[in-house]
Design a protein around this motif. Structure first.
Motif, PDB file in Angstrom:
ATOM      1  N   ASN A  47      56.753 -23.422 -24.456  1.00 39.45           N
ATOM      2  CA  ASN A  47      56.841 -24.204 -23.641  1.00 39.45           C
ATOM      3  C   ASN A  47      54.761 -25.070 -23.677  1.00 39.45           C
ATOM      4  O   ASN A  47      54.446 -25.840 -23.547  1.00 39.45           O
ATOM      5  N   MET A  48      54.498 -24.089 -25.347  1.00 40.72           N
ATOM      6  CA  MET A  48      52.890 -24.343 -25.949  1.00 40.72           C
ATOM      7  C   MET A  48      53.136 -25.208 -25.763  1.00 40.72           C
ATOM      8  O   MET A  48      51.914 -26.197 -25.850  1.00 40.72           O
ATOM      9  N   SER A  49      54.240 -26.169 -27.009  1.00 43.35           N
ATOM     10  CA  SER A  49      54.493 -27.041 -27.453  1.00 43.35           C
ATOM     11  C   SER A  49      54.488 -28.461 -26.781  1.00 43.35           C
ATOM     12  O   SER A  49      53.787 -29.300 -26.888  1.00 43.35           O
ATOM     13  N   ILE A  50      55.456 -28.127 -25.862  1.00 42.55           N
ATOM     14  CA  ILE A  50      55.551 -29.323 -24.687  1.00 42.55           C
ATOM     15  C   ILE A  50      54.557 -29.367 -24.409  1.00 42.55           C
ATOM     16  O   ILE A  50      53.893 -30.953 -23.522  1.00 42.55           O
ATOM     17  N   GLY A  51      54.177 -28.900 -24.166  1.00 45.43           N
ATOM     18  CA  GLY A  51      52.845 -28.647 -23.093  1.00 45.43           C
ATOM     19  C   GLY A  51      51.438 -29.591 -23.319  1.00 45.43           C
ATOM     20  O   GLY A  51      50.792 -30.484 -22.956  1.00 45.43           O
ATOM     21  N   TYR A  52      51.394 -29.148 -24.474  1.00 49.44           N
ATOM     22  CA  TYR A  52      50.431 -29.821 -25.732  1.00 49.44           C
ATOM     23  C   TYR A  52      50.715 -31.234 -26.132  1.00 49.44           C
ATOM     24  O   TYR A  52      50.318 -31.937 -26.127  1.00 49.44           O
ATOM     25  N   ALA A  53      52.141 -31.685 -26.200  1.00 48.26           N
ATOM     26  CA  ALA A  53      52.872 -32.826 -26.526  1.00 48.26           C
ATOM     27  C   ALA A  53      52.855 -33.818 -25.470  1.00 48.26           C
ATOM     28  O   ALA A  53      51.428 -34.885 -25.536  1.00 48.26           O
ATOM     29  N   LEU A  79      50.238 -36.960 -25.130  1.00 43.04           N
ATOM     30  CA  LEU A  79      50.454 -38.410 -24.362  1.00 43.04           C
ATOM     31  C   LEU A  79      49.620 -38.531 -23.166  1.00 43.04           C
ATOM     32  O   LEU A  79      49.676 -40.353 -22.991  1.00 43.04           O
ATOM     33  N   VAL A  80      49.737 -38.367 -21.968  1.00 40.26           N
ATOM     34  CA  VAL A  80      48.369 -38.133 -21.089  1.00 40.26           C
ATOM     35  C   VAL A  80      47.716 -38.970 -21.804  1.00 40.26           C
ATOM     36  O   VAL A  80      46.504 -39.629 -20.989  1.00 40.26           O
ATOM     37  N   LYS A  81      46.531 -37.879 -22.455  1.00 43.04           N
ATOM     38  CA  LYS A  81      45.088 -38.674 -23.341  1.00 43.04           C
ATOM     39  C   LYS A  81      45.678 -39.782 -24.123  1.00 43.04           C
ATOM     40  O   LYS A  81      45.080 -40.798 -23.218  1.00 43.04           O
ATOM     41  N   LEU A 141      57.095 -41.506 -17.444  1.00 45.68           N
ATOM     42  CA  LEU A 141      57.589 -40.617 -16.560  1.00 45.68           C
ATOM     43  C   LEU A 141      59.374 -40.486 -16.601  1.00 45.68           C
ATOM     44  O   LEU A 141      59.536 -39.033 -17.187  1.00 45.68           O
ATOM     45  N   CYS A 142      59.562 -41.460 -16.890  1.00 44.81           N
ATOM     46  CA  CYS A 142      61.465 -40.902 -16.777  1.00 44.81           C
ATOM     47  C   CYS A 142      61.829 -40.928 -18.050  1.00 44.81           C
ATOM     48  O   CYS A 142      62.761 -39.889 -18.206  1.00 44.81           O
ATOM     49  N   ILE A 143      61.360 -41.381 -19.260  1.00 43.03           N
ATOM     50  CA  ILE A 143      61.652 -40.590 -20.491  1.00 43.03           C
ATOM     51  C   ILE A 143      61.236 -39.444 -20.248  1.00 43.03           C
ATOM     52  O   ILE A 143      61.954 -38.419 -21.072  1.00 43.03           O
ATOM     53  N   LYS A 144      59.459 -39.491 -20.469  1.00 47.70           N
ATOM     54  CA  LYS A 144      59.330 -37.460 -20.611  1.00 47.70           C
ATOM     55  C   LYS A 144      59.580 -37.328 -20.052  1.00 47.70           C
ATOM     56  O   LYS A 144      60.468 -35.656 -19.956  1.00 47.70           O
ATOM     57  N   GLY A 145      60.128 -37.570 -18.089  1.00 45.35           N
ATOM     58  CA  GLY A 145      60.914 -36.144 -17.507  1.00 45.35           C
ATOM     59  C   GLY A 145      61.531 -36.082 -17.508  1.00 45.35           C
ATOM     60  O   GLY A 145      61.908 -34.679 -17.534  1.00 45.35           O
ATOM     61  N   ILE A 146      63.028 -36.304 -18.244  1.00 52.08           N
ATOM     62  CA  ILE A 146      63.766 -36.364 -18.107  1.00 52.08           C
ATOM     63  C   ILE A 146      63.792 -34.970 -19.554  1.00 52.08           C
ATOM     64  O   ILE A 146      64.419 -34.322 -19.514  1.00 52.08           O
ATOM     65  N   ILE A 147      62.913 -35.533 -20.841  1.00 52.08           N
ATOM     66  CA  ILE A 147      63.071 -34.105 -21.668  1.00 52.08           C
ATOM     67  C   ILE A 147      62.588 -33.090 -20.845  1.00 52.08           C
ATOM     68  O   ILE A 147      62.696 -32.014 -21.521  1.00 52.08           O
ATOM     69  N   PHE A 148      61.472 -32.984 -20.918  1.00 49.45           N
ATOM     70  CA  PHE A 148      60.914 -31.718 -20.027  1.00 49.45           C
ATOM     71  C   PHE A 148      61.066 -31.624 -19.327  1.00 49.45           C
ATOM     72  O   PHE A 148      61.249 -30.147 -19.091  1.00 49.45           O
TER      73      PHE A 148
END
Length: 176
Positions: free
Chosen positions: A94-100, A104-106, A125-132
């Protein structure tokens, strides 16, 4: 890499980043002490890239750990507690995903004016949304299982339902 290519490649993006407001290199108070200030240009881009790629590293390492623990019959998915490896691996991921996602947003916010004509937000949002989203969806299902909300169904016990539910939901969600 999609954003990098839309901005003309890595060298072009580095040149554009050097021209951006240095305030973009600042972080919120939680990350300021951990990340420091990211200098605009190549250092900013590298920090964003490393921030995203650290997820790949942690995903590989945690997968190997799960395989080892599973082979030793010591992996108890959804089991929470100080003595549970699931707890620690879930927190790390969760920490790793949050930081990634943060990185990306930055990067997006710094380059959004340069990307206006492509409007990559929906693709992102589609690509990252599916993964995360699927990761967090599975995480939530495991929490619901561990607190007893998920019950058995038919011939399936609660554990089997909790294991099968994410796959079922993904099949439904991918239709959309």
């Amino acid at each position: 890499y999609y954003i990098i290519e839309l901005c003309g490649g890595e060298d072009q993006l580095v040149a554009k980043l050097r021209m951006k407001d240095p305030q973009h290199g600042n972080h919120n108070c939680l990350l300021q002490s951990q990340c420091g200030h990211w200098q605009m240009g190549r250092p900013f881009l590298l920090n964003c890239k490393y921030g995203v790629l650290q997820f790949v590293f942690f995903k590989i390492i945690t997968t190997i750990i799960v395989i080892i623990l599973h082979s030793m019959d010591n992996w108890h998915k959804g089991e929470w507690g100080w003595n549970s490896s699931y707890t620690y691996l879930a927190v790390i991921m969760n920490m790793s995903i949050g930081y990634a996602l943060y990185c990306l947003v930055k990067l997006y916010f710094v380059t959004k004016d340069d990307l206006k004509e492509w409007n990559p937000v929906w693709k992102f949002l589609c690509i990252k949304g599916i993964i995360f989203f699927t990761f967090w969806q599975n995480f939530l299902i495991q929490i619901l299982y561990s607190v007893g909300v998920i019950k058995g169904f038919g011939d399936w016990d609660a554990s089997m339902v909790a294991d099968g539910l994410p796959d079922f939901l993904i099949c439904i969600e991918m239709l959309g």
